[in-house]
Scaffold this active site. Structure first.
Site, short mmCIF file in Angstrom:
data_model
loop_
_atom_site.label_atom_id
_atom_site.label_comp_id
_atom_site.label_asym_id
_atom_site.label_seq_id
_atom_site.Cartn_x
_atom_site.Cartn_y
_atom_site.Cartn_z
N ASN A 10 40.43 108.12 -117.57
CA ASN A 10 41.44 108.23 -116.81
C ASN A 10 42.39 109.41 -117.32
O ASN A 10 43.34 109.43 -118.15
CB ASN A 10 42.34 107.21 -116.39
CG ASN A 10 43.40 107.25 -115.55
OD1 ASN A 10 43.84 108.34 -115.14
ND2 ASN A 10 44.28 106.36 -115.16
N ARG A 91 38.72 108.43 -113.02
CA ARG A 91 39.47 108.21 -112.01
C ARG A 91 40.03 109.49 -111.45
O ARG A 91 40.24 110.44 -112.35
CB ARG A 91 40.60 107.58 -112.46
CG ARG A 91 41.87 107.38 -111.52
CD ARG A 91 43.18 107.47 -112.11
NE ARG A 91 44.34 107.29 -111.16
CZ ARG A 91 45.52 107.60 -111.46
NH1 ARG A 91 45.89 108.15 -112.61
NH2 ARG A 91 46.44 107.63 -110.25
N HIS A 180 46.98 105.40 -105.47
CA HIS A 180 46.92 104.11 -106.09
C HIS A 180 45.87 103.28 -105.39
O HIS A 180 45.66 102.21 -105.22
CB HIS A 180 48.13 103.43 -106.01
CG HIS A 180 49.33 104.20 -106.87
ND1 HIS A 180 50.43 104.18 -106.22
CD2 HIS A 180 49.25 104.42 -108.04
CE1 HIS A 180 51.29 104.73 -107.36
NE2 HIS A 180 50.58 105.20 -108.40
N ARG A 241 60.52 110.25 -109.74
CA ARG A 241 60.25 110.90 -108.59
C ARG A 241 61.46 110.45 -107.41
O ARG A 241 61.44 109.33 -107.34
CB ARG A 241 58.84 110.72 -108.08
CG ARG A 241 57.91 111.28 -108.77
CD ARG A 241 56.32 111.01 -108.23
NE ARG A 241 55.27 111.51 -109.10
CZ ARG A 241 54.30 110.48 -109.40
NH1 ARG A 241 54.46 109.45 -108.51
NH2 ARG A 241 53.45 110.65 -110.16
N GLU A 385 42.34 98.42 -112.25
CA GLU A 385 41.96 99.74 -111.78
C GLU A 385 40.55 100.26 -112.48
O GLU A 385 39.56 100.48 -112.04
CB GLU A 385 42.77 100.85 -111.75
CG GLU A 385 44.06 100.73 -110.70
CD GLU A 385 45.15 101.81 -111.10
OE1 GLU A 385 45.03 102.66 -110.42
OE2 GLU A 385 45.82 101.50 -111.85
#
Length: 397
Positions: A10, A91, A180, A241, A385
């Site tokens: 990842n 990923r 996601h 964010r 994940e």
């Protein structure tokens, strides 16, 4: 008997998470993180067979040096593990509309990921560096890419279309994509098992909450709406964010206050969210500590975070019609009792009532229902994940 071990990579803009996973059982043989790329203190840490290690990568080191260390130092220390690898799984944050499922890496797929880089400028270029470094290090192994956006490609156009001139969508692909996806997919499928239902008959609202966060409405096992948009900036309040914002704020900052577009980009991506509200930290644990100590700014950050999340969850009852469960996952979702409690309090109109003991028990890797018996179900399910990526990689080879 064929090995089922997959190396999962990842690659972020300044870090690389890695793991060796049995794609059928989920057993993890190696896990680690290389971070602080291109800085003086670039480093790598890992856990192999329960033993932890850490090392400096050298000033200015990045993805290539990290992969080299993983291959020639960590895996070289246990050659029988390296010899059992059957694939590399990557990923990828953004696949645009082009990729609706995981793919074997080919020159054409690499080109497609490059073409999506404008939609994820901090992530996709880093993923490509990781793919090329892995190809150099593991030339004989098949490589598979798993897209964060793929799970959301079942959204209807009413959910993904922006109310802007449609030529911008037709010519430039400007629409909502969501991120996601591997996490929302995994926990929605795990929720079906926990509820004793078929995935095709399960309606859940999944809340992936970490430094980045998003919500998804999953109907009959398919995503029908999600909170992130063209990029990961839209939606919830996140660590740094802003999430949803009146677009005119940008014009005001530039035209009236003299900010540059680069300034605005940095503000909205790196200086907003929990950090901007608290003016102290983007770490949820620090926010909760400040709140407990009576810090008004931390309390505001906490309340805005929970309120915005609850509003999204409530709105996703619209496409679902029937909600079997609300799922909390990700670092915050799996560990913050307080945030889960506050969000469900906002949703009291639907009948949610938190069970304090169950809520306290569902932390630190533990899953379970956190609402009182006889009330609508909310539960915690730890995400995985890496297991999704490993499983997809094995399936494709």
């Amino acid at each position: 008997m064929m090995s089922k071990l997959v190396l999962v990579l990842n690659c972020g803009s300044s870090s690389l998470k890695f793991a060796v996973i049995d794609a059928t059982s989920g057993d993890e043989y190696l896990s680690g993180l290389a971070e602080c790329f291109n800085l003086e203190d670039a480093r790598i840490k890992w856990k192999l067979d329960g033993n932890k290690g850490e090392a400096a990568l050298g000033a200015g080191a990045a993805h290539t040096e990290a992969l080299d260390y993983i291959v020639n130092t960590i895996l070289a220390s246990k050659p029988e593990l390296a010899e059992q690898l059957v694939a590399i799984g990557h990923r990828i944050v953004h696949g645009g509309e082009k990729y609706t499922k995981s793919m074997l890496v080919t020159d054409e797929v690499v080109k497609g990921i490059e073409e999506c880089s404008s939609l994820a400028p901090l992530h996709n270029p880093a993923h490509l560096i990781g793919i090329r470094a892995a190809q150099a290090a593991f030339g004989s192994l098949p490589q598979v890419v798993v897209f964060d956006t793929a799970f959301h490609q079942t959204m209807p156009k009413t959910a993904y279309a922006y109310a802007i001139p449609q030529k911008l969508y037709r010519d430039h692909g400007i629409r909502r994509y969501g991120m996601h996806g591997t996490s929302h997919l995994f926990v929605s499928q795990e929720a079906a098992k926990a509820l004793g239902k078929e995935v095709s008959d399960t309606n859940v609202i999944t809340c992936h909450l970490g430094n980045g966060g998003s919500v998804a409405a999953v109907r009959n096992g398919e995503c029908v709406d999600t909170s992130m948009g063209l990029t990961p900036l839209e939606g919830l309040v996140m660590g740094t964010r802003s999430g949803d914002l009146d677009p005119a704020v940008i014009f005001y900052l530039v035209d009236s206050l003299g900010y540059s577009l680069e300034d605005v980009h940095n503000i909205l991506h790196k200086e907003s969210g929990l950090l901007g509200l608290s003016e102290k930290t983007n770490d949820c644990r620090g926010i909760e500590e400040g709140h407990a100590a009576g810090d008004e700014a931390c309390t505001l950050a906490l309340e805005v975070f929970c309120y915005r999340l609850a509003k999204y969850v409530a709105s996703y009852t619209v496409p679902l019609k029937r909600v079997d469960a609300i799922i909390f996952t990700g670092g915050i979702g799996e560990n913050s009792m307080l945030i889960r409690e506050k969000v469900l309090e906002h949703l009291a109109i639907f009948g949610y009532e938190v069970d304090a003991d169950k809520n306290a028990a569902a932390r630190f890797g533990n899953e379970g229902v956190i609402t009182k018996d006889g009330t609508p179900v909310a539960m915690v399910i730890p995400t995985n994940e890496e297991f999704v990526i490993a499983s997809d990689a094995l399936a494709l080879i």
